[in-house]
Design a protein around this motif. Structure first.
Motif, short mmCIF file in Angstrom:
data_model
loop_
_atom_site.label_atom_id
_atom_site.label_comp_id
_atom_site.label_asym_id
_atom_site.label_seq_id
_atom_site.Cartn_x
_atom_site.Cartn_y
_atom_site.Cartn_z
N SER A 168 3.79 3.05 1.86
CA SER A 168 4.62 4.03 2.01
C SER A 168 4.28 4.82 3.42
CB SER A 168 4.79 4.82 0.76
OG SER A 168 5.19 4.19 -0.17
N VAL A 169 5.20 5.40 3.95
CA VAL A 169 4.91 6.19 5.01
C VAL A 169 5.39 7.35 4.92
CG1 VAL A 169 5.45 6.69 7.51
CG2 VAL A 169 5.20 4.37 6.76
N PHE A 170 4.58 8.47 5.30
CA PHE A 170 4.79 9.89 5.07
C PHE A 170 5.04 10.96 6.40
CE2 PHE A 170 2.47 8.51 1.52
CZ PHE A 170 3.64 8.46 0.34
N PHE A 171 5.74 11.77 6.53
CA PHE A 171 5.97 12.62 7.43
C PHE A 171 6.49 13.97 6.73
CE2 PHE A 171 7.85 15.27 10.85
CZ PHE A 171 6.69 15.30 11.86
N PRO A 172 6.23 15.11 6.79
CA PRO A 172 4.82 15.27 7.57
C PRO A 172 3.58 14.59 6.85
CG PRO A 172 5.74 17.48 6.60
CD PRO A 172 6.63 16.26 6.39
N ARG A 173 2.57 14.50 7.61
CA ARG A 173 1.40 13.92 7.24
C ARG A 173 0.94 14.24 5.90
NH1 ARG A 173 -2.23 12.25 10.78
NH2 ARG A 173 -3.62 12.34 9.15
N GLU A 174 0.38 13.19 5.16
CA GLU A 174 -0.15 13.57 3.59
C GLU A 174 -1.56 13.09 3.78
OE1 GLU A 174 -1.14 14.66 0.79
OE2 GLU A 174 1.09 14.62 0.70
N ASP A 175 -2.47 14.01 3.60
CA ASP A 175 -3.89 13.73 3.72
C ASP A 175 -4.67 13.80 2.31
OD1 ASP A 175 -4.07 13.42 6.29
OD2 ASP A 175 -3.62 15.48 6.57
N THR A 176 -3.84 14.00 1.21
CA THR A 176 -4.55 14.09 -0.28
C THR A 176 -4.10 13.00 -0.98
OG1 THR A 176 -3.88 16.64 -0.15
CG2 THR A 176 -4.79 15.58 -2.00
N CYS A 177 -2.93 12.53 -1.35
CA CYS A 177 -2.68 11.23 -2.13
C CYS A 177 -1.51 10.66 -1.59
CB CYS A 177 -2.79 11.64 -3.47
SG CYS A 177 -1.66 12.98 -4.28
N CYS A 178 -1.26 9.47 -2.14
CA CYS A 178 0.21 8.69 -1.84
C CYS A 178 1.08 9.58 -2.57
CB CYS A 178 -0.06 7.33 -2.44
SG CYS A 178 1.49 6.28 -2.05
N ARG A 179 2.45 9.74 -1.89
CA ARG A 179 3.27 10.49 -2.81
C ARG A 179 4.23 9.80 -3.62
NH1 ARG A 179 5.51 13.57 2.14
NH2 ARG A 179 3.64 14.31 3.23
N ASN A 180 3.98 8.26 -3.38
CA ASN A 180 4.82 7.22 -4.03
C ASN A 180 4.24 7.37 -5.28
OD1 ASN A 180 6.07 5.01 -5.39
ND2 ASN A 180 5.41 3.93 -3.52
N PRO A 181 5.34 7.60 -6.49
CA PRO A 181 4.82 7.83 -8.00
C PRO A 181 4.71 6.43 -8.61
CG PRO A 181 7.19 8.26 -7.70
CD PRO A 181 6.67 8.20 -6.33
N LYS A 182 5.05 5.22 -7.87
CA LYS A 182 4.71 3.90 -8.29
C LYS A 182 3.31 3.35 -7.91
CE LYS A 182 9.39 2.93 -9.10
NZ LYS A 182 10.43 1.85 -8.83
#
Length: 141
Positions: free
Chosen positions: A25-39
């Motif tokens: 999964s790709v995120f913008f804006p940046r994600e530096d804590t954890c993957c936002r994909n619930p799966k």
């Protein structure tokens, strides 16, 4: 400029997001804590340069001065601009941004190919706030 959101100049100018090593999964804006994909059970998040081109998903005209934290000079009259939602070519995520100066809603249509270009959000005597703009491909800077 928001540190870490974009880098490069000219034809090398790109938005910078993050990609999860576990699910892709790709995120913008940046994600530096954890993957936002619930799966996703989580993976390492690495910096990822995003596509320079995409297609217009939607657009609108701004008819009012947006509230803070948007930076404007309150002493100058408000000038509307086109706000564009673009589905990035490779990542297939939608990123919002202003249309390049001189590009209005009458110049845009859903599905039109656009490219990212550097721009100035606001500047004063001490600081220039940089941002990105979307410009229809084939239009000179």
């Amino acid at each position: 400029m928001v540190a870490g959101w974009f880098d490069g100049e000219g034809d090398d100018f790109r938005l910078v997001g993050t990609r999860c090593s576990a699910c892709g999964s790709v995120f913008f804006p940046r994600e530096d804590t954890c993957c936002r994909n619930p799966k996703c059970e989580g993976g390492e998040l690495a910096s990822a340069s995003l596509s320079r081109r995409g297609r217009i998903w939607s657009y609108t005209n701004t008819g009012y001065r947006p509230p803070s934290p948007y930076v404007t000079n309150p002493e100058l009259p408000w000038e509307p601009y086109a706000l564009v939602a673009v589905e990035l070519e490779t990542e297939r995520i939608v990123v919002l941004g202003q249309a390049a100066p001189g590009v209005t809603v009458t110049d845009l249509e859903v599905g039109m190919e656009v490219e990212i270009v550097p721009g100035v959000l606001y500047e004063d005597a001490e600081t220039t706030w940089t941002t990105w703009h979307w410009r229809p491909t084939g239009v000179a800077a």
